[in-house]
Design a protein around this motif. Structure first.
Motif, short mmCIF file in Angstrom:
data_model
loop_
_atom_site.label_atom_id
_atom_site.label_comp_id
_atom_site.label_asym_id
_atom_site.label_seq_id
_atom_site.Cartn_x
_atom_site.Cartn_y
_atom_site.Cartn_z
N SER A 115 19.52 -85.48 -40.51
CA SER A 115 20.19 -84.66 -39.54
C SER A 115 21.43 -84.00 -40.53
N ILE A 116 21.81 -82.67 -39.83
CA ILE A 116 22.97 -82.14 -40.72
C ILE A 116 23.95 -82.90 -41.07
N ASP A 117 24.20 -83.92 -40.18
CA ASP A 117 25.44 -84.83 -40.43
C ASP A 117 25.12 -86.03 -41.24
N GLY A 118 24.14 -86.17 -41.74
CA GLY A 118 23.48 -87.30 -42.62
C GLY A 118 22.93 -88.49 -42.10
N ARG A 119 22.57 -88.48 -40.76
CA ARG A 119 21.77 -89.27 -40.13
C ARG A 119 20.42 -89.43 -40.63
N TYR A 133 17.43 -79.12 -39.89
CA TYR A 133 17.41 -80.65 -40.56
C TYR A 133 17.09 -80.47 -42.08
#
Length: 91
Positions: free
Chosen positions: A41-45, A74
């Motif tokens: 994901s864009i937040d790094g997950r 993504y």
């Protein structure tokens, strides 16, 4: 399933972006390598990991299955022998 052809250079691309049920990663490796793909994901997950294990020299088509992932942007991370290569995708 994986389709194998013989070539001698490293290259990769995403076929089908925006991503749909017929999208895949096309990968060409010049030597036997450990390969995995992460959907991030864009937040790094890390949302999904596709571990292909050790593959030999050649060209491969690796299907991308993002059925449970909601629409958005993504990162596809290709990991080849501990080297990371990132591309942005849209679903």
């Amino acid at each position: 399933s994986i389709i194998r052809l013989d070539f001698k250079n490293f290259a990769w691309k995403i076929m089908g972006n925006p991503i749909n049920q017929n999208s895949w990663v096309q990968l060409q490796v010049p030597k036997t390598s450990d390969v995995s793909i992460q959907i991030i994901s864009i937040d790094g997950r890390i949302l999904q990991t596709i571990n292909k294990g050790t593959i030999s020299t050649g060209t491969y088509s690796i299907p991308l299955s993002l059925g449970n992932v909601s629409a958005g942007t993504y990162i596809i991370r290709l990991i080849v022998d501990n080297d990371n290569y990132d591309k942005i995708i849209v679903k």
